[in-house]
Design a protein around this motif. Structure first.
Motif, PDB file in Angstrom:
ATOM      1  N   LEU A  19      46.728  39.412  41.434  1.00 35.46           N
ATOM      2  CA  LEU A  19      47.785  39.791  40.489  1.00 35.46           C
ATOM      3  C   LEU A  19      47.483  39.203  39.120  1.00 35.46           C
ATOM      4  O   LEU A  19      47.093  38.040  39.010  1.00 35.46           O
ATOM      5  CB  LEU A  19      49.126  39.238  40.969  1.00 35.46           C
ATOM      6  CG  LEU A  19      49.985  40.105  41.880  1.00 35.46           C
ATOM      7  CD1 LEU A  19      51.272  39.365  42.218  1.00 35.46           C
ATOM      8  CD2 LEU A  19      50.293  41.444  41.237  1.00 35.46           C
ATOM      9  N   GLY A  20      47.673  40.007  38.071  1.00 31.82           N
ATOM     10  CA  GLY A  20      47.461  39.522  36.713  1.00 31.82           C
ATOM     11  C   GLY A  20      46.049  39.735  36.187  1.00 31.82           C
ATOM     12  O   GLY A  20      45.814  39.585  34.993  1.00 31.82           O
ATOM     13  N   ASP A  21      45.118  40.103  37.073  1.00 37.17           N
ATOM     14  CA  ASP A  21      43.755  40.350  36.605  1.00 37.17           C
ATOM     15  C   ASP A  21      43.695  41.621  35.762  1.00 37.17           C
ATOM     16  O   ASP A  21      44.426  42.592  36.008  1.00 37.17           O
ATOM     17  CB  ASP A  21      42.802  40.518  37.802  1.00 37.17           C
ATOM     18  CG  ASP A  21      42.418  39.205  38.436  1.00 37.17           C
ATOM     19  OD1 ASP A  21      42.655  38.146  37.818  1.00 37.17           O
ATOM     20  OD2 ASP A  21      41.882  39.224  39.557  1.00 37.17           O
ATOM     21  N   TYR A  22      42.790  41.616  34.797  1.00 40.08           N
ATOM     22  CA  TYR A  22      42.515  42.827  34.020  1.00 40.08           C
ATOM     23  C   TYR A  22      41.304  43.519  34.642  1.00 40.08           C
ATOM     24  O   TYR A  22      40.278  42.874  34.900  1.00 40.08           O
ATOM     25  CB  TYR A  22      42.227  42.481  32.563  1.00 40.08           C
ATOM     26  CG  TYR A  22      43.473  42.122  31.803  1.00 40.08           C
ATOM     27  CD1 TYR A  22      44.187  43.100  31.109  1.00 40.08           C
ATOM     28  CD2 TYR A  22      43.960  40.822  31.793  1.00 40.08           C
ATOM     29  CE1 TYR A  22      45.336  42.776  30.416  1.00 40.08           C
ATOM     30  CE2 TYR A  22      45.117  40.487  31.103  1.00 40.08           C
ATOM     31  CZ  TYR A  22      45.799  41.475  30.414  1.00 40.08           C
ATOM     32  OH  TYR A  22      46.941  41.163  29.739  1.00 40.08           O
ATOM     33  N   VAL A  23      41.448  44.807  34.883  1.00 37.87           N
ATOM     34  CA  VAL A  23      40.411  45.532  35.620  1.00 37.87           C
ATOM     35  C   VAL A  23      40.131  46.883  34.964  1.00 37.87           C
ATOM     36  O   VAL A  23      40.911  47.374  34.138  1.00 37.87           O
ATOM     37  CB  VAL A  23      40.842  45.774  37.086  1.00 37.87           C
ATOM     38  CG1 VAL A  23      40.997  44.461  37.834  1.00 37.87           C
ATOM     39  CG2 VAL A  23      42.128  46.599  37.164  1.00 37.87           C
ATOM     40  N   ILE A  24      39.015  47.459  35.373  1.00 36.11           N
ATOM     41  CA  ILE A  24      38.670  48.815  34.955  1.00 36.11           C
ATOM     42  C   ILE A  24      38.640  49.692  36.198  1.00 36.11           C
ATOM     43  O   ILE A  24      38.047  49.323  37.216  1.00 36.11           O
ATOM     44  CB  ILE A  24      37.319  48.834  34.224  1.00 36.11           C
ATOM     45  CG1 ILE A  24      37.515  48.198  32.843  1.00 36.11           C
ATOM     46  CG2 ILE A  24      36.778  50.248  34.095  1.00 36.11           C
ATOM     47  CD1 ILE A  24      36.258  48.068  32.044  1.00 36.11           C
ATOM     48  N   ILE A  25      39.301  50.831  36.086  1.00 35.12           N
ATOM     49  CA  ILE A  25      39.389  51.773  37.201  1.00 35.12           C
ATOM     50  C   ILE A  25      38.533  52.998  36.909  1.00 35.12           C
ATOM     51  O   ILE A  25      38.488  53.484  35.774  1.00 35.12           O
ATOM     52  CB  ILE A  25      40.857  52.221  37.416  1.00 35.12           C
ATOM     53  CG1 ILE A  25      41.699  51.068  37.942  1.00 35.12           C
ATOM     54  CG2 ILE A  25      40.935  53.390  38.376  1.00 35.12           C
ATOM     55  CD1 ILE A  25      43.142  51.474  38.206  1.00 35.12           C
ATOM     56  N   SER A  26      37.857  53.475  37.927  1.00 32.90           N
ATOM     57  CA  SER A  26      37.184  54.771  37.852  1.00 32.90           C
ATOM     58  C   SER A  26      37.553  55.548  39.104  1.00 32.90           C
ATOM     59  O   SER A  26      37.260  55.112  40.220  1.00 32.90           O
ATOM     60  CB  SER A  26      35.665  54.576  37.779  1.00 32.90           C
ATOM     61  OG  SER A  26      35.012  55.818  37.803  1.00 32.90           O
ATOM     62  N   ASN A  27      38.203  56.678  38.913  1.00 28.74           N
ATOM     63  CA  ASN A  27      38.566  57.553  40.040  1.00 28.74           C
ATOM     64  C   ASN A  27      39.276  56.802  41.169  1.00 28.74           C
ATOM     65  O   ASN A  27      38.815  56.786  42.311  1.00 28.74           O
ATOM     66  CB  ASN A  27      37.310  58.252  40.578  1.00 28.74           C
ATOM     67  CG  ASN A  27      36.707  59.164  39.546  1.00 28.74           C
ATOM     68  OD1 ASN A  27      37.379  59.590  38.614  1.00 28.74           O
ATOM     69  ND2 ASN A  27      35.439  59.460  39.683  1.00 28.74           N
TER      70      ASN A  27
END
Lengths: 68, 170
Positions: free
Chosen positions: A37-45
């Motif tokens: 929780l709270g992490d910054y992430v990058i999503i692909s599909n």
């Protein structure tokens, strides 16, 4: 161009990650990296492909805002 | 055994991991259809691809001097060489991109180390282990070289083809 905007994980349910982008939320159904929780992430599909340091994500988001 | 793909199918298996950036151009139903096509290695028409990925096709036109009848080699050169060069040189929208995202956006060529369902552990000669998604359900085995784009395993790579493109690589 295949750049992605970082989002922040605001909820983790069973096999589902709710990622907030400020103006919308998206669901990821799989993560290739350990996240919390709270992490910054990058999503692909619908898949979390990487996690960014908070400072990096905020710097990127500031750039996006400045160029909006 | 190399896959039998059409040129546009070949372009699309690399482009699909970036399809979410076509915001506003596709509906959820179209996304599902495109995903199925990518898994099977089938591409939409050239006209449709050009509408979905205009920046890529601007570069491909420039590189090949053609506006149609592209070959798999044309598309491979774009994804393997030009696309990565643009990112490495921080050109055409990548000017402010940080290293992590740049590496994620580039097409890379790791080796399969282990398999856990569709999640694949991969290794790089000079980097750490990472994970990728075998989104096309390829018959992978440990030791196989693959290409990966945005966390998606795209295709199995013959060593002879890899070394022809990158003779000085490990």
């Amino acid at each position: 161009m295949c750049l992605s905007i970082p989002g922040k994980i605001v909820a983790i349910e069973k096999d589902r990650f709710v990622v907030d982008y400020g103006n919308e939320q998206r669901i990821a159904e799989l993560s290739l990296v350990d996240v919390a929780l709270g992490d910054y992430v990058i999503i692909s599909n619908k898949m979390i492909v990487t996690k960014l340091k908070k400072e990096q994500a905020q710097q990127f988001l500031a750039l996006v805002d400045n160029n909006a | 055994m190399p896959e039998s793909l059409t040129p546009e199918g070949y372009f699309f298996i690399y482009a699909f991991p970036a399809i979410t950036h076509c915001a506003g151009k596709i509906t959820p139903e179209e996304f599902s259809s495109l995903e199925s096509q990518a898994v099977l290695g089938k591409g939409p028409s050239l006209e449709r691809l050009r509408r979905l990925f205009p920046n890529a096709f601007n570069r491909i036109e420039h590189l090949t001097g053609k506006i149609e009848a592209y070959t798999i080699e044309d598309y491979r050169s774009y994804w393997w060489i030009e696309h990565n060069r643009i990112i490495d040189h921080r050109e055409k929208g990548y000017e402010q991109v940080q290293e992590e995202e740049a590496e994620l956006c580039k097409v890379q060529f790791p080796i399969v180390k282990g398999l856990n369902g569709r999640v694949v552990t991969i290794t790089y000669p000079t980097g750490p282990e990472r994970k990728g998604l075998n989104y096309r359900n390829l018959p992978l085995q440990p030791g196989q070289r693959v290409s990966i784009h945005k966390g998606h395993i795209v295709e199995m790579i013959l060593e002879s083809v890899y070394t022809a493109y990158f003779p000085h690589a490990h």
